[in-house]
Design an enzyme around this catalytic site. Sequence first.
Site, short mmCIF file in Angstrom:
data_model
loop_
_atom_site.label_atom_id
_atom_site.label_comp_id
_atom_site.label_asym_id
_atom_site.label_seq_id
_atom_site.Cartn_x
_atom_site.Cartn_y
_atom_site.Cartn_z
N GLY A 11 -50.05 40.93 -77.65
CA GLY A 11 -50.52 42.24 -77.25
C GLY A 11 -50.74 43.22 -78.39
O GLY A 11 -50.67 44.44 -78.18
N LEU A 107 -62.60 34.21 -66.79
CA LEU A 107 -62.80 34.87 -65.49
C LEU A 107 -64.01 34.29 -64.76
O LEU A 107 -64.94 33.77 -65.37
CB LEU A 107 -62.97 36.37 -65.70
CG LEU A 107 -61.74 37.08 -66.28
CD1 LEU A 107 -62.08 38.50 -66.70
CD2 LEU A 107 -60.59 37.08 -65.27
N ASN A 121 -64.77 41.75 -74.28
CA ASN A 121 -63.81 40.79 -74.80
C ASN A 121 -63.81 40.86 -76.31
O ASN A 121 -64.84 41.14 -76.93
CB ASN A 121 -64.20 39.37 -74.35
CG ASN A 121 -63.25 38.31 -74.89
OD1 ASN A 121 -62.05 38.40 -74.69
ND2 ASN A 121 -63.79 37.31 -75.57
N HIS A 123 -63.25 38.51 -79.60
CA HIS A 123 -63.22 37.09 -80.00
C HIS A 123 -62.98 37.02 -81.51
O HIS A 123 -63.61 37.75 -82.28
CB HIS A 123 -64.55 36.42 -79.66
CG HIS A 123 -64.55 34.96 -79.95
ND1 HIS A 123 -63.95 34.02 -79.12
CD2 HIS A 123 -65.07 34.25 -80.99
CE1 HIS A 123 -64.10 32.82 -79.63
NE2 HIS A 123 -64.77 32.92 -80.76
N ASP A 160 -70.00 37.87 -69.47
CA ASP A 160 -70.90 37.45 -68.40
C ASP A 160 -70.34 36.18 -67.75
O ASP A 160 -69.16 35.88 -67.91
CB ASP A 160 -72.33 37.25 -68.91
CG ASP A 160 -72.42 36.24 -70.05
OD1 ASP A 160 -71.45 35.47 -70.26
OD2 ASP A 160 -73.46 36.21 -70.74
N ASP A 164 -68.03 33.40 -73.87
CA ASP A 164 -68.38 33.99 -75.16
C ASP A 164 -69.89 34.09 -75.35
O ASP A 164 -70.39 33.98 -76.47
CB ASP A 164 -67.76 33.19 -76.32
CG ASP A 164 -66.25 33.14 -76.26
OD1 ASP A 164 -65.65 34.13 -75.81
OD2 ASP A 164 -65.67 32.11 -76.65
#
Length: 210
Positions: A11, A107, A121, A123, A160, A164
């Site tokens: 985190g 997801l 996100n 990456h 989406d 990635d």
Amino acid sequence: MNIAVLASGGGTNLQALIDNEKSLGPSFCPYYISCVFCDKKSSYALQRAEKAQISSEVVSPYAIMGSEIAKNASQSEKRLAVSNRCLELCTSYNIDAVVLAGFLTVLAGPFLDKYSGRIINIHPALLPKFGGEGMWGNNVHRAVLAAQEKESGCTIHLVDHGCDTGRILLQKKVPVLADDTVESLYARIAIEEHKAIVEGVTLLANELYY
């Protein structure tokens, strides 16, 4: 912008967002962290949320489906269960946007449709290189070193229905040094990740509301 932060591990990117929000204050910070969801009950992000007095919940397949059902469920069933629970929670918290800050569950389903263009996100590589299934954490850094890349970094992108594959919002680059290990490369990129996650959320808020 009312956001949910999803995390799986330590985190540290969540902490960067918490620290920035606290530093700027409610009058100047473009986002407010309403809740934190973790797909691992061991995630230290849960403790960070508790310390910051942010609501949190474990959204692992075992917590959602029950241990017996989850044990026999397929990967796609687990992903959908996690995604559907996150959708329920985000709806209950009136979430405007979702930030994946080291969230390992891919997801799926209606969640992606409802929050289309509102999920980002981070990456740990320069997409489109070193993205896709299995490319997370140290797996990415090992692949970068094995390919003898001259630079790496991190990417903030929209999420989406692929893995990635969404539109890139920003990237930060670092050199890959001749004597780099997975750990040293990670440490250099992590510094940039903490900047990028804040910039990415701010950029999303500006795109959506200003």
